[in-house]
Design an enzyme around this catalytic site. Structure first.
Site, mmCIF file in Angstrom:
data_model
loop_
_atom_site.group_PDB
_atom_site.id
_atom_site.type_symbol
_atom_site.label_atom_id
_atom_site.label_comp_id
_atom_site.label_asym_id
_atom_site.label_seq_id
_atom_site.Cartn_x
_atom_site.Cartn_y
_atom_site.Cartn_z
ATOM 1 N N ARG A 89 -35.234 -18.611 22.335
ATOM 2 C CA ARG A 89 -34.006 -17.665 22.118
ATOM 3 C C ARG A 89 -34.719 -16.743 22.679
ATOM 4 N NH1 ARG A 89 -33.610 -14.323 17.020
ATOM 5 N NH2 ARG A 89 -31.178 -13.764 17.457
ATOM 6 N N ALA A 137 -30.567 -11.985 11.087
ATOM 7 C CA ALA A 137 -29.156 -11.367 11.669
ATOM 8 C C ALA A 137 -28.526 -10.889 10.405
ATOM 9 C CB ALA A 137 -28.294 -12.236 11.845
ATOM 10 N N ASN A 164 -38.746 -9.133 8.001
ATOM 11 C CA ASN A 164 -37.663 -9.666 9.315
ATOM 12 C C ASN A 164 -36.073 -10.374 8.773
ATOM 13 O OD1 ASN A 164 -36.461 -9.423 12.017
ATOM 14 N ND2 ASN A 164 -37.271 -10.117 12.937
ATOM 15 N N ARG A 206 -29.264 -1.700 21.196
ATOM 16 C CA ARG A 206 -28.573 -3.091 21.557
ATOM 17 C C ARG A 206 -26.784 -2.957 21.351
ATOM 18 N NH1 ARG A 206 -31.974 -8.340 19.778
ATOM 19 N NH2 ARG A 206 -30.254 -9.166 20.593
ATOM 20 N N TYR A 235 -37.068 -12.073 22.763
ATOM 21 C CA TYR A 235 -37.867 -12.338 21.772
ATOM 22 C C TYR A 235 -38.723 -12.482 22.185
ATOM 23 C CZ TYR A 235 -33.088 -11.350 19.200
ATOM 24 O OH TYR A 235 -32.541 -10.800 18.544
ATOM 25 N N PRO A 252 -32.899 -15.790 9.927
ATOM 26 C CA PRO A 252 -32.157 -17.115 10.386
ATOM 27 C C PRO A 252 -33.004 -16.989 12.368
ATOM 28 C CG PRO A 252 -30.441 -15.078 9.794
ATOM 29 C CD PRO A 252 -32.153 -15.088 9.340
ATOM 30 N N ASN A 253 -32.616 -17.899 12.650
ATOM 31 C CA ASN A 253 -32.644 -18.040 14.004
ATOM 32 C C ASN A 253 -34.213 -18.029 15.418
ATOM 33 O OD1 ASN A 253 -30.121 -18.705 14.861
ATOM 34 N ND2 ASN A 253 -29.179 -17.047 14.132
HETATM 35 C C1 DQA Z 1 -34.020 -9.071 15.215
HETATM 36 C C2 DQA Z 1 -32.932 -7.316 15.111
HETATM 37 C C3 DQA Z 1 -31.590 -8.840 15.245
HETATM 38 O O1 DQA Z 1 -30.404 -8.042 15.218
HETATM 39 C C4 DQA Z 1 -31.089 -9.723 15.187
HETATM 40 O O2 DQA Z 1 -30.021 -10.632 14.483
HETATM 41 C C5 DQA Z 1 -32.586 -11.628 15.135
HETATM 42 C C6 DQA Z 1 -33.546 -10.424 14.977
HETATM 43 C C7 DQA Z 1 -35.307 -8.908 16.539
HETATM 44 O O3 DQA Z 1 -36.160 -9.209 15.263
HETATM 45 O O4 DQA Z 1 -35.278 -8.495 16.852
HETATM 46 O O5 DQA Z 1 -32.302 -12.380 14.677
HETATM 47 O O6 DQA Z 1 -34.302 -8.912 13.689
#
Ligand code: DQA
Length: 148
Positions: free
Chosen positions: A18, A77, A74, A110, A23, A10-11
């Site tokens: 974002r 979250a 990947n 983080r 990122y 997700p995302n």
């Molecule tokens: C992530 C790291 C995760 O903590 C985060 O929720 C993401 C991206 C990364 O690629 O750095 O969505 O997987």
């Protein structure tokens, strides 16, 4: 040619928009193009996908097992809390396929909730903190293991 599913949670479809300071400014389409090129240089057929949906991601992991495809994952979250993704990822590695967990950022550097991955223990290995290069390194590690 060995097949690799590069699966993104997700995302990650929001890459480029974002939090670019974390990122980067490149998009998921850019990642798809780069990963396909890295794959073909390594004699791997690479299929890059992204979903915000946990059940779709679980289904793709089942597909990897059934199609005998290796996985670069990947989980975004889902990394930190999805036992469903973890259990599906475990089916990949216990069936003798490789699964590399990747992260663009270094979650260990983080917020505290990111420091634990529920997927890591069932992955072949993890690469984090190198932006798009995390995926390139994962494909290289897969190719080296498959050759070795
Ligand atoms: C992530 C790291 C995760 O903590 C985060 O929720 C993401 C991206 C990364 O690629 O750095 O969505 O997987």
């Amino acid at each position: 040619m060995e097949r690799v599913l590069v699966l993104n949670g997700p995302n990650l479809g929001r890459l480029g928009v974002r939090e670019p300071e974390i990122y980067g400014s490149a998009s998921m389409a850019d990642l798809q193009e780069s990963a396909r090129a890295w794959g073909s240089a390594l004699d791997l057929t690479v299929d890059v996908r992204q979903t915000d949906d946990e059940s779709e991601l679980v289904g793709w992991l089942h597909e990897a097992v059934d199609a005998r495809a290796h996985v670069v994952l990947n989980p975004a979250a889902f990394t930190h809390y999805s036992y469903a993704v973890r259990d599906a990822a475990a089916q990949v590695t216990t069936s003798g396929l490789l699964l590399v967990e990747v992260h663009l950022s270094n979650p260990a550097a983080r917020e505290a909730f990111r420091s634990h991955s529920v997927v890591g223990a069932v992955a072949t290995g993890t690469i984090a903190g190198f932006g798009f290069d995390s995926y390139r390194l994962a494909l290289e590690a897969l190719a080296a293991r498959l050759r070795g």
